[in-house]
Design a protein around this motif. Structure first.
Motif, PDB file in Angstrom:
ATOM      1  N   ILE A  56       3.257   8.769   0.232  1.00  0.00           N
ATOM      2  CA  ILE A  56       1.971   8.451  -0.491  1.00  0.00           C
ATOM      3  C   ILE A  56       1.822   7.038  -0.881  1.00  0.00           C
ATOM      4  CG2 ILE A  56       0.604   8.885  -2.573  1.00  0.00           C
ATOM      5  CD1 ILE A  56       1.703  11.734  -2.488  1.00  0.00           C
ATOM      6  N   ASP A  57       2.471   6.155  -1.354  1.00  0.00           N
ATOM      7  CA  ASP A  57       2.771   5.002  -1.612  1.00  0.00           C
ATOM      8  C   ASP A  57       2.573   4.102  -0.400  1.00  0.00           C
ATOM      9  OD1 ASP A  57       2.794   5.250  -4.253  1.00  0.00           O
ATOM     10  OD2 ASP A  57       5.064   5.139  -4.452  1.00  0.00           O
ATOM     11  N   PHE A  58       3.201   4.472   0.682  1.00  0.00           N
ATOM     12  CA  PHE A  58       2.980   3.712   1.749  1.00  0.00           C
ATOM     13  C   PHE A  58       1.692   4.011   2.444  1.00  0.00           C
ATOM     14  CE2 PHE A  58       3.215   4.011   6.701  1.00  0.00           C
ATOM     15  CZ  PHE A  58       3.613   2.789   7.033  1.00  0.00           C
ATOM     16  N   GLY A  59       1.188   5.014   2.379  1.00  0.00           N
ATOM     17  CA  GLY A  59      -0.060   5.203   3.041  1.00  0.00           C
ATOM     18  C   GLY A  59      -1.359   4.394   2.371  1.00  0.00           C
ATOM     19  N   GLN A  60      -0.942   4.555   0.992  1.00  0.00           N
ATOM     20  CA  GLN A  60      -2.086   3.809   0.076  1.00  0.00           C
ATOM     21  C   GLN A  60      -2.115   2.491   0.138  1.00  0.00           C
ATOM     22  OE1 GLN A  60      -3.102   6.799  -3.551  1.00  0.00           O
ATOM     23  NE2 GLN A  60      -1.541   5.419  -3.913  1.00  0.00           N
ATOM     24  N   LYS A  61      -0.876   1.908   0.518  1.00  0.00           N
ATOM     25  CA  LYS A  61      -0.582   0.559   0.640  1.00  0.00           C
ATOM     26  C   LYS A  61      -1.172   0.057   2.078  1.00  0.00           C
ATOM     27  CE  LYS A  61       3.567   0.329  -0.602  1.00  0.00           C
ATOM     28  NZ  LYS A  61       4.952  -0.333  -0.942  1.00  0.00           N
ATOM     29  N   GLU A  62      -1.046   0.792   3.027  1.00  0.00           N
ATOM     30  CA  GLU A  62      -1.469   0.507   4.661  1.00  0.00           C
ATOM     31  C   GLU A  62      -2.866   0.612   4.615  1.00  0.00           C
ATOM     32  OE1 GLU A  62       0.432  -0.551   7.392  1.00  0.00           O
ATOM     33  OE2 GLU A  62       1.789  -1.167   5.961  1.00  0.00           O
ATOM     34  N   PHE A  63      -3.598   1.606   3.985  1.00  0.00           N
ATOM     35  CA  PHE A  63      -4.823   1.838   4.284  1.00  0.00           C
ATOM     36  C   PHE A  63      -5.880   1.223   3.194  1.00  0.00           C
ATOM     37  CE2 PHE A  63      -2.941   5.054   7.109  1.00  0.00           C
ATOM     38  CZ  PHE A  63      -3.806   4.960   8.031  1.00  0.00           C
ATOM     39  N   SER A  64      -5.083   0.523   2.250  1.00  0.00           N
ATOM     40  CA  SER A  64      -5.797   0.001   1.027  1.00  0.00           C
ATOM     41  C   SER A  64      -6.778   1.048   0.431  1.00  0.00           C
ATOM     42  CB  SER A  64      -6.605  -1.108   1.385  1.00  0.00           C
ATOM     43  OG  SER A  64      -5.671  -2.161   1.992  1.00  0.00           O
ATOM     44  N   CYS A  65      -6.269   2.153  -0.003  1.00  0.00           N
ATOM     45  CA  CYS A  65      -7.054   3.155  -0.717  1.00  0.00           C
ATOM     46  C   CYS A  65      -6.368   3.781  -1.807  1.00  0.00           C
ATOM     47  CB  CYS A  65      -7.196   4.468   0.403  1.00  0.00           C
ATOM     48  SG  CYS A  65      -5.789   5.066   0.989  1.00  0.00           S
ATOM     49  N   CYS A  66      -6.883   4.662  -2.531  1.00  0.00           N
ATOM     50  CA  CYS A  66      -6.225   5.370  -3.652  1.00  0.00           C
ATOM     51  C   CYS A  66      -6.853   6.671  -3.909  1.00  0.00           C
ATOM     52  CB  CYS A  66      -6.674   4.341  -5.039  1.00  0.00           C
ATOM     53  SG  CYS A  66      -5.864   4.989  -6.365  1.00  0.00           S
ATOM     54  N   GLY A  67      -6.052   7.805  -3.696  1.00  0.00           N
ATOM     55  CA  GLY A  67      -6.500   9.097  -3.964  1.00  0.00           C
ATOM     56  C   GLY A  67      -6.905   9.833  -2.720  1.00  0.00           C
ATOM     57  N   PHE A 109       1.101   2.227  -8.570  1.00  0.00           N
ATOM     58  CA  PHE A 109       0.948   0.608  -8.459  1.00  0.00           C
ATOM     59  C   PHE A 109       0.527   0.630  -6.907  1.00  0.00           C
ATOM     60  CE2 PHE A 109       5.091   1.956  -6.588  1.00  0.00           C
ATOM     61  CZ  PHE A 109       5.216   1.071  -5.624  1.00  0.00           C
ATOM     62  N   SER A 110       0.812   1.509  -6.023  1.00  0.00           N
ATOM     63  CA  SER A 110       0.533   1.253  -4.536  1.00  0.00           C
ATOM     64  C   SER A 110      -1.221   1.251  -4.463  1.00  0.00           C
ATOM     65  CB  SER A 110       1.033   2.402  -3.656  1.00  0.00           C
ATOM     66  OG  SER A 110       0.445   3.754  -4.227  1.00  0.00           O
ATOM     67  N   CYS A 111      -1.805   1.623  -5.488  1.00  0.00           N
ATOM     68  CA  CYS A 111      -3.332   1.424  -5.534  1.00  0.00           C
ATOM     69  C   CYS A 111      -3.862  -0.035  -5.784  1.00  0.00           C
ATOM     70  CB  CYS A 111      -3.921   2.602  -6.512  1.00  0.00           C
ATOM     71  SG  CYS A 111      -3.839   4.283  -6.086  1.00  0.00           S
ATOM     72  N   CYS A 112      -2.902  -0.734  -6.263  1.00  0.00           N
ATOM     73  CA  CYS A 112      -3.338  -1.873  -6.979  1.00  0.00           C
ATOM     74  C   CYS A 112      -3.537  -3.052  -5.946  1.00  0.00           C
ATOM     75  CB  CYS A 112      -2.333  -2.337  -7.874  1.00  0.00           C
ATOM     76  SG  CYS A 112      -2.110  -1.473  -9.063  1.00  0.00           S
ATOM     77  N   LEU A 113      -4.478  -4.039  -6.125  1.00  0.00           N
ATOM     78  CA  LEU A 113      -4.891  -5.013  -5.278  1.00  0.00           C
ATOM     79  C   LEU A 113      -3.558  -6.006  -5.776  1.00  0.00           C
ATOM     80  CD1 LEU A 113      -8.416  -5.622  -6.025  1.00  0.00           C
ATOM     81  CD2 LEU A 113      -7.438  -4.472  -4.072  1.00  0.00           C
ATOM     82  N   HIS A 114      -2.799  -6.499  -4.755  1.00  0.00           N
ATOM     83  CA  HIS A 114      -1.620  -7.406  -4.779  1.00  0.00           C
ATOM     84  C   HIS A 114      -2.008  -8.756  -4.058  1.00  0.00           C
ATOM     85  CE1 HIS A 114       0.835  -4.268  -6.249  1.00  0.00           C
ATOM     86  NE2 HIS A 114       0.550  -3.376  -5.158  1.00  0.00           N
ATOM     87  N   ASP A 115      -1.585  -9.899  -4.726  1.00  0.00           N
ATOM     88  CA  ASP A 115      -1.600 -11.053  -4.007  1.00  0.00           C
ATOM     89  C   ASP A 115      -0.585 -11.309  -3.025  1.00  0.00           C
ATOM     90  OD1 ASP A 115      -3.837 -11.602  -5.647  1.00  0.00           O
ATOM     91  OD2 ASP A 115      -2.570 -12.457  -7.248  1.00  0.00           O
ATOM     92  N   ALA A 116      -1.053 -12.048  -1.911  1.00  0.00           N
ATOM     93  CA  ALA A 116       0.101 -12.353  -0.997  1.00  0.00           C
ATOM     94  C   ALA A 116       1.242 -12.905  -1.449  1.00  0.00           C
ATOM     95  CB  ALA A 116      -0.678 -12.984   0.378  1.00  0.00           C
ATOM     96  N   GLY A 117       1.241 -14.067  -2.252  1.00  0.00           N
ATOM     97  CA  GLY A 117       2.025 -14.678  -2.757  1.00  0.00           C
ATOM     98  C   GLY A 117       3.059 -14.091  -3.976  1.00  0.00           C
ATOM     99  N   GLN A 118       2.533 -12.960  -4.327  1.00  0.00           N
ATOM    100  CA  GLN A 118       3.244 -12.143  -5.582  1.00  0.00           C
ATOM    101  C   GLN A 118       4.644 -12.010  -5.113  1.00  0.00           C
ATOM    102  OE1 GLN A 118       1.029  -8.962  -6.928  1.00  0.00           O
ATOM    103  NE2 GLN A 118       1.988  -8.654  -8.773  1.00  0.00           N
ATOM    104  N   ALA A 119       5.707 -12.378  -5.841  1.00  0.00           N
ATOM    105  CA  ALA A 119       7.147 -12.161  -5.552  1.00  0.00           C
ATOM    106  C   ALA A 119       7.549 -10.887  -6.247  1.00  0.00           C
ATOM    107  CB  ALA A 119       7.927 -13.441  -6.106  1.00  0.00           C
ATOM    108  N   VAL A 120       6.948 -10.575  -7.356  1.00  0.00           N
ATOM    109  CA  VAL A 120       7.433  -9.383  -8.083  1.00  0.00           C
ATOM    110  C   VAL A 120       6.216  -8.435  -8.310  1.00  0.00           C
ATOM    111  CG1 VAL A 120       8.402  -8.388 -10.355  1.00  0.00           C
ATOM    112  CG2 VAL A 120       9.032 -10.686  -9.243  1.00  0.00           C
ATOM    113  N   ILE A 121       6.372  -7.200  -7.909  1.00  0.00           N
ATOM    114  CA  ILE A 121       5.322  -6.300  -8.212  1.00  0.00           C
ATOM    115  C   ILE A 121       5.249  -5.784  -9.701  1.00  0.00           C
ATOM    116  CG2 ILE A 121       4.361  -4.228  -7.227  1.00  0.00           C
ATOM    117  CD1 ILE A 121       5.759  -4.664  -4.604  1.00  0.00           C
ATOM    118  N   THR A 172     -10.405   1.559  -5.142  1.00  0.00           N
ATOM    119  CA  THR A 172     -11.306   2.735  -5.523  1.00  0.00           C
ATOM    120  C   THR A 172     -11.738   3.688  -4.471  1.00  0.00           C
ATOM    121  OG1 THR A 172     -13.284   1.240  -5.437  1.00  0.00           O
ATOM    122  CG2 THR A 172     -12.004   1.325  -7.381  1.00  0.00           C
ATOM    123  N   ASN A 173     -11.425   3.172  -3.254  1.00  0.00           N
ATOM    124  CA  ASN A 173     -11.968   4.000  -2.138  1.00  0.00           C
ATOM    125  C   ASN A 173     -10.716   5.029  -1.921  1.00  0.00           C
ATOM    126  OD1 ASN A 173     -14.560   2.963  -1.772  1.00  0.00           O
ATOM    127  ND2 ASN A 173     -13.641   1.532  -0.334  1.00  0.00           N
ATOM    128  N   GLY A 174     -11.428   6.136  -1.463  1.00  0.00           N
ATOM    129  CA  GLY A 174     -10.258   7.383  -1.020  1.00  0.00           C
ATOM    130  C   GLY A 174      -9.603   7.169   0.369  1.00  0.00           C
TER     131      GLY A 174
END
Length: 256
Positions: free
Chosen positions: A120-131, A160-172, A194-196
């Motif tokens: 689920i975390d992989f899918g939400q991060k790859e597709f930039s979605c949540c739920g 946490f996979s729903c969150c917007l992450h900065d490209a240069g963010q070293a620690v999640i 916020t999109n499903g």
């Protein structure tokens, strides 16, 4: 019942089932060709034919009804008795309900299975979605449930996979989704997606429809070759059996 629902969405169980089915089919083909066993070869050929026809039917329906099927799957509104479904294939409402049921079941058992959680975390991060439909679907999970009686520290949160992450963010920051369900869409969109995932998956499928069709065709061609070769081998074995019977009959003939 809860255990069975967890097994349905468990990726490890699904992969094991696919692996066992693949092993049984290939076992029939391999042993049948080595031992020249017509029964095993026919079983191999019939199984491959069924899989090939299912893939062919799914591919044809996907291309012919791509807009209606993908649009129906992405529609978050339930089908009501008075809705106009003209031109919509009858399996679309059932498919939409099944997809939603699977995703909701995965959300419910998110913390119960580490493999499912990683998927689920992989899918939400790859597709930039949540739920499934929106980020508020995570309230179905007992740990993220947003009711006042929920004692969990993750109440009203999202993974946490729903969150917007900065490209240069070293620690999640794994707590970045804390309290996001209590916020409105506009406010939460500054921190999380916020999109499903159903809409995102539908859009990705629609954009890569020809790629998926090519992959399906590439997988179907070896199956078709296997079916043809199995039938040719079956015919050769039958011809050999007929020839042996013919020779045995004429050897018993004194005028042979």
């Amino acid at each position: 019942e809860a255990a069975m629902a967890c097994l349905v969405v468990d990726p490890a169980i699904l992969l094991i089932m696919v692996g066992v089915l693949t092993f049984l089919i290939t076992f029939c083909g391999c042993v049948g060709s080595l031992r020249e066993n017509i029964c095993l070869l026919q079983t191999f050929s019939v199984c491959l034919t069924i899989v090939f026809l299912l893939q062919l039917a799914a591919g044809v329906l996907g291309f012919v009804f791509s807009d209606k099927v993908l649009g129906g799957l992405g529609d978050p509104n339930p089908v009501l008795p008075g809705d106009n479904l003209a031109g919509v294939p009858p399996f679309v409402p059932q498919a939409r309900g099944k997809v939603s049921e699977i995703i909701n079941g995965a959300i419910v058992h998110y913390r119960d299975d580490l493999d499912l959680q990683n998927l689920i975390d992989f899918g939400q991060k790859e597709f930039s979605c949540c739920g499934g439909v929106s980020y508020k679907d995570w309230s179905q999970n007992m740990y993220f449930n947003c009711t006042a009686t929920n004692p969990s520290r993750e109440r009203c949160s999202v993974p946490f996979s729903c969150c917007l992450h900065d490209a240069g963010q070293a620690v999640i920051n794994t707590m970045c989704g804390h309290g996001m369900q209590a916020r409105g869409y506009l406010e939460a969109s500054a921190f999380i997606h916020t999109n499903g995932c159903i809409d995102k998956l539908v859009n990705w499928t629609h954009s890569n429809l020809f790629l998926l069709g090519g992959i399906t065709l590439g997988l179907a061609l070896p199956q078709l070759v296997g079916i043809v070769l199995a039938q040719l081998l079956i015919n050769q074995i039958r011809d050999q059996i007929k020839l042996q019977l013919y020779n045995q009959q004429h050897r018993a003939d004194p005028w042979y």
